[in-house]
Design an enzyme around this catalytic site. Structure first.
Site, PDB file in Angstrom:
ATOM      1  N   LYS A 192     -49.827 -41.151 -45.878  1.00 15.00           N
ATOM      2  CA  LYS A 192     -49.079 -39.882 -45.903  1.00 15.00           C
ATOM      3  C   LYS A 192     -48.387 -39.710 -44.558  1.00 15.00           C
ATOM      4  O   LYS A 192     -49.027 -39.732 -43.521  1.00 15.00           O
ATOM      5  CB  LYS A 192     -49.992 -38.670 -46.141  1.00 15.00           C
ATOM      6  CG  LYS A 192     -49.151 -37.413 -46.394  1.00 15.00           C
ATOM      7  CD  LYS A 192     -49.912 -36.117 -46.278  1.00 15.00           C
ATOM      8  CE  LYS A 192     -50.020 -35.580 -44.886  1.00 15.00           C
ATOM      9  NZ  LYS A 192     -48.729 -35.267 -44.219  1.00 15.00           N
ATOM     10  N   GLU A 268     -57.398 -41.248 -34.244  1.00 18.09           N
ATOM     11  CA  GLU A 268     -56.555 -41.512 -33.066  1.00 18.09           C
ATOM     12  C   GLU A 268     -55.938 -40.172 -32.690  1.00 18.09           C
ATOM     13  O   GLU A 268     -54.989 -39.723 -33.338  1.00 18.09           O
ATOM     14  CB  GLU A 268     -55.439 -42.506 -33.416  1.00 18.09           C
ATOM     15  CG  GLU A 268     -55.897 -43.916 -33.656  1.00 18.09           C
ATOM     16  CD  GLU A 268     -56.316 -44.636 -32.387  1.00 18.09           C
ATOM     17  OE1 GLU A 268     -55.990 -44.152 -31.285  1.00 18.09           O
ATOM     18  OE2 GLU A 268     -56.990 -45.665 -32.503  1.00 18.09           O
ATOM     19  N   CYS A 303     -48.896 -39.808 -27.341  1.00 22.10           N
ATOM     20  CA  CYS A 303     -50.324 -39.469 -27.258  1.00 22.10           C
ATOM     21  C   CYS A 303     -50.912 -39.904 -25.930  1.00 22.10           C
ATOM     22  O   CYS A 303     -51.761 -39.231 -25.366  1.00 22.10           O
ATOM     23  CB  CYS A 303     -51.075 -40.125 -28.408  1.00 22.10           C
ATOM     24  SG  CYS A 303     -50.775 -41.893 -28.516  1.00 22.10           S
ATOM     25  N   GLU A 400     -53.256 -30.622 -23.837  1.00 15.90           N
ATOM     26  CA  GLU A 400     -52.137 -31.518 -24.160  1.00 15.90           C
ATOM     27  C   GLU A 400     -50.893 -30.670 -24.445  1.00 15.90           C
ATOM     28  O   GLU A 400     -50.889 -29.868 -25.377  1.00 15.90           O
ATOM     29  CB  GLU A 400     -52.491 -32.364 -25.387  1.00 15.90           C
ATOM     30  CG  GLU A 400     -51.448 -33.415 -25.690  1.00 15.90           C
ATOM     31  CD  GLU A 400     -51.752 -34.186 -26.984  1.00 15.90           C
ATOM     32  OE1 GLU A 400     -52.109 -33.545 -27.987  1.00 15.90           O
ATOM     33  OE2 GLU A 400     -51.605 -35.418 -26.977  1.00 15.90           O
TER      34      GLU A 400
HETATM   35  P1  NAD Z   1     -51.006 -32.930 -36.600  1.00 14.36           P
HETATM   36  O1  NAD Z   1     -52.478 -33.075 -36.445  1.00 14.36           O
HETATM   37  O2  NAD Z   1     -50.442 -31.575 -36.714  1.00 14.36           O
HETATM   38  O3  NAD Z   1     -50.488 -33.733 -37.897  1.00 14.36           O
HETATM   39  C1  NAD Z   1     -50.783 -35.091 -38.072  1.00 14.36           C
HETATM   40  C2  NAD Z   1     -50.826 -35.390 -39.569  1.00 14.36           C
HETATM   41  O4  NAD Z   1     -51.901 -34.652 -40.141  1.00 14.36           O
HETATM   42  C3  NAD Z   1     -49.570 -34.990 -40.333  1.00 14.36           C
HETATM   43  O5  NAD Z   1     -49.285 -35.979 -41.298  1.00 14.36           O
HETATM   44  C4  NAD Z   1     -49.991 -33.689 -41.012  1.00 14.36           C
HETATM   45  O6  NAD Z   1     -49.293 -33.435 -42.219  1.00 14.36           O
HETATM   46  C5  NAD Z   1     -51.457 -33.973 -41.302  1.00 14.36           C
HETATM   47  N1  NAD Z   1     -52.278 -32.768 -41.499  1.00 14.36           N
HETATM   48  C6  NAD Z   1     -52.085 -31.526 -41.005  1.00 14.36           C
HETATM   49  N2  NAD Z   1     -53.048 -30.684 -41.467  1.00 14.36           N
HETATM   50  C7  NAD Z   1     -53.873 -31.426 -42.237  1.00 14.36           C
HETATM   51  C8  NAD Z   1     -55.053 -31.138 -42.980  1.00 14.36           C
HETATM   52  N3  NAD Z   1     -55.569 -29.911 -43.030  1.00 14.36           N
HETATM   53  N4  NAD Z   1     -55.651 -32.142 -43.648  1.00 14.36           N
HETATM   54  C9  NAD Z   1     -55.153 -33.411 -43.618  1.00 14.36           C
HETATM   55  N5  NAD Z   1     -54.018 -33.738 -42.947  1.00 14.36           N
HETATM   56  C10 NAD Z   1     -53.386 -32.756 -42.262  1.00 14.36           C
HETATM   57  O7  NAD Z   1     -50.369 -33.722 -35.374  1.00 14.36           O
HETATM   58  P2  NAD Z   1     -48.827 -33.891 -35.014  1.00 14.36           P
HETATM   59  O8  NAD Z   1     -48.318 -32.637 -34.405  1.00 14.36           O
HETATM   60  O9  NAD Z   1     -48.104 -34.477 -36.161  1.00 14.36           O
HETATM   61  O10 NAD Z   1     -48.889 -35.037 -33.901  1.00 14.36           O
HETATM   62  C11 NAD Z   1     -49.133 -34.792 -32.562  1.00 14.36           C
HETATM   63  C12 NAD Z   1     -50.541 -35.154 -32.199  1.00 14.36           C
HETATM   64  O11 NAD Z   1     -50.817 -36.508 -32.599  1.00 14.36           O
HETATM   65  C13 NAD Z   1     -50.764 -35.110 -30.714  1.00 14.36           C
HETATM   66  O12 NAD Z   1     -52.001 -34.513 -30.442  1.00 14.36           O
HETATM   67  C14 NAD Z   1     -50.778 -36.588 -30.324  1.00 14.36           C
HETATM   68  O13 NAD Z   1     -51.460 -36.851 -29.140  1.00 14.36           O
HETATM   69  C15 NAD Z   1     -51.428 -37.207 -31.522  1.00 14.36           C
HETATM   70  N6  NAD Z   1     -51.135 -38.647 -31.621  1.00 14.36           N
HETATM   71  C16 NAD Z   1     -52.140 -39.539 -31.345  1.00 14.36           C
HETATM   72  C17 NAD Z   1     -51.888 -40.919 -31.355  1.00 14.36           C
HETATM   73  C18 NAD Z   1     -52.974 -41.922 -31.030  1.00 14.36           C
HETATM   74  O14 NAD Z   1     -52.796 -43.097 -31.334  1.00 14.36           O
HETATM   75  N7  NAD Z   1     -54.078 -41.512 -30.421  1.00 14.36           N
HETATM   76  C19 NAD Z   1     -50.605 -41.369 -31.683  1.00 14.36           C
HETATM   77  C20 NAD Z   1     -49.610 -40.445 -31.978  1.00 14.36           C
HETATM   78  C21 NAD Z   1     -49.889 -39.079 -31.943  1.00 14.36           C
END
Ligand code: NAD
Length: 500
Positions: A192, A268, A303, A400
């Site tokens: 997804k 992650e 990230c 962050e």
């Molecule tokens: P987010 O947690 O808002 O969303 C990530 C994903 O989770 C999206 O696909 C979203 O639709 C889904 N999601 C949201 N609510 C959900 C729920 N209740 N149940 C299941 N899925 C759900 O994060 P974001 O704003 O898209 O991304 C930014 C974050 O991602 C930052 O904290 C960043 O550090 C982290 N990130 C980490 C890595 C890594 O490898 N460690 C890489 C990229 C981004």
């Protein structure tokens, strides 16, 4: 559904450089593009204007995708020849290479990332990831263990249907991070994408079909987190979720797993990575360049961004001056211009969040040494910002921000900086700049982070494990270690003729 039924989801997208292409905006399930229960309007963050409307999955389409993946797993993929899996992963890599320009355009349009960054980093690294894991398909085997009078050995078995839920900031990369190790050992997948950047993934979905993957092996769906994501974390037929996103959502994924079938979870998550510059650094200009890349690439939306920079007292003023000069030399603007380093933030929500943090930093008493304002043009642009006089207890030093904001602080000696660098709930990455080998070894060992870069920063590579300590998550992507998160180990003991 016939191929002509799919035509209804074809959408034309035009980039500011005149590049035109068509994307199928359906949900990619069982090698077909199908309708969702809902839709998502995805906008161009450089203009705030609508780019495309894509189909969005809800629980019903998640079920369809999982059923397709389950069927593909049991009817062929699980017992497919490893060399065939390897061939298909390589084929997909070749197609992504062929269509890099289109993928880079889509990802840049959808997320606001500078196109040069997608071309030079995301796309090649995604291709490497597929090729790297293609080499492991026929090297996934257990061990023979010496036991008294019995033949004991382990075999590595796939889990079944593995889900990947990804963030928006590096979507092409994240898809290959999830797909490659999962498929390599015989799992099938449902991915997804993020509601903020679904387009590049849909292009990859078309390439999956062109590569010749059997139906159901790779399913890619667009969808909102609270509906499709929630349905995936609670799904009883998904055996594993690999999640990339925020800490808050990571907790919900674990909760969903706990409340449903105790599926395996790897996370992650976010970071607040420290970068330490000692006064014995061999080349301060190079260190400043690494800090700049680490802090401001993808408009600070990485990230592992090096957003806490600790500089030893003696070189602090010199460092700050050099960083400022470098920041001011980089172009901020339309992501499609070849020399643009920084584009807009991904969305209005993210833009407001970053601006709020800048405000918080000012109110907390940090000095806004450079930037600190939005840029007066169409889209969600923010000036690259440097905060100085930042103390450990400030929110801008602990949370962050996920924007172009670097906090710089002074330190005295090794002990002082190790304590400060580890004073965080995160543990994704860290950087150390020094010419002293003993110091490099001691400090990198003492830092509580999943990866430590010495005299470089954010140099991610497929053979090197990537993942977090503390609340930055658990499990590893890239490298042979990632395979462990996609297999189950069975031990078998055979009595070779010994009496009871
Ligand atoms: P987010 O947690 O808002 O969303 C990530 C994903 O989770 C999206 O696909 C979203 O639709 C889904 N999601 C949201 N609510 C959900 C729920 N209740 N149940 C299941 N899925 C759900 O994060 P974001 O704003 O898209 O991304 C930014 C974050 O991602 C930052 O904290 C960043 O550090 C982290 N990130 C980490 C890595 C890594 O490898 N460690 C890489 C990229 C981004």
């Amino acid at each position: 559904m016939t191929l002509s039924d799919e035509q209804q989801f074809l959408t034309e997208v035009v980039a500011p450089d005149g590049y035109k292409f068509t994307v199928n905006t359906g949900l990619f399930i069982n090698n077909e593009f199908v309708a969702g229960e809902n839709t998502i309007d995805t906008t161009n963050p450089a203009t705030g204007k609508l780019l495309a409307t894509v189909q969005a999955a809800e629980a019903k389409q998640v079920d369809m995708a999982v059923d397709a993946a389950e069927k593909a797993f049991h009817h062929g993929w699980k017992s497919s020849h490893p060399r065939e899996r390897s061939r298909l992963l390589n084929k997909l890599a070749d197609l992504i290479e062929r269509d890099t320009d289109e993928i880079a355009h889509l990802e840049s349009l959808d997320s606001g990332k500078a196109i040069m960054g997608v071309r030079n980093f995301d796309a090649p690294h995604s291709i490497n990831q597929l090729r790297y894991f293609s080499g492991f398909c026929d090297k996934n085997h257990g061990k023979v263990i010496q036991t008294n009078g019995k033949l004991s050995y382990t075999i590595h078995e796939p889990i079944g249907v593995c889900a990947g839920i990804i963030a928006w900031n590096v979507s092409t990369l994240m898809i290959t991070y999830k797909i490659a190790p999962a498929l390599c050992v015989g799992n099938t997948v449902v991915i997804k994408t993020s509601e903020f950047a679904p387009l590049a993934a849909l292009k990859i979905a078309a390439l999956v079909r062109e590569a010749g993957f059997p139906p159901g092996v790779i399913n890619i769906i667009s969808g909102y987190g609270h509906t499709a994501g929630e349905a995936m974390s609670h799904h009883k037929k998904i055996g594993k979720i690999s999640f990339t996103g925020s800490v808050a959502t990571g907790r919900l994924i674990m909760k969903g797993a706990a409340e449903s079938n105790l599926k395996k979870v790897t996370l992650e998550l976010g970071g607040k990575s420290p970068v330490i510059i000692f006064d014995d650094v061999e080349n301060l200009d190079e260190a400043v360049t690494w800090v700049h890349t680490g802090g401001y690439s993808i408009s600070g939306q990485a990230c592992c961004a090096g957003s806490r920079v600790y500089v030893q007292e003696g070189i602090y003023d010199q460092f700050i001056e050099k960083l400022k000069t470098l920041v001011l030399s980089k172009k901020i603007g339309c992501p499609f211009e070849q020399d643009t380093f920084q584009g807009p933030q991904v969305s209005e929500t993210q833009f407001k969040r970053v601006m709020d943090y800048i405000d918080i930093g000012k109110k907390e008493g940090a000095t806004c040494y450079l930037g600190g304002n939005s840029i007066n043009r169409e889209g969600y642009y923010i000036e690259p910002t440097i905060f100085t006089d930042v103390t450990e207890n400030m929110r801008i030093m602990q949370e962050e921000i996920f924007g172009p904001v670097i906090c710089v602080a002074k330190f005295r000696d090794e002990n002082d900086v190790i304590f400060k660098a580890n004073d965080t709930t995160y543990g994704l990455a860290a950087g150390v700049f020094t010419a002293n080998v003993t110091r490099a070894l001691t400090v990198s060992k003492a830092l509580e982070a999943g990866q430590v870069w010495v005299n470089c920063f954010m140099t991610i590579d497929s053979p090197i494990p990537f993942g977090g300590y503390k609340q930055s998550g658990f499990g590893r992507e890239c490298s042979e270690y990632a395979l462990m998160d996609y297999i189950q180990i069975k031990s078998i003991k055979i009595n070779a003729g010994n009496p009871v």
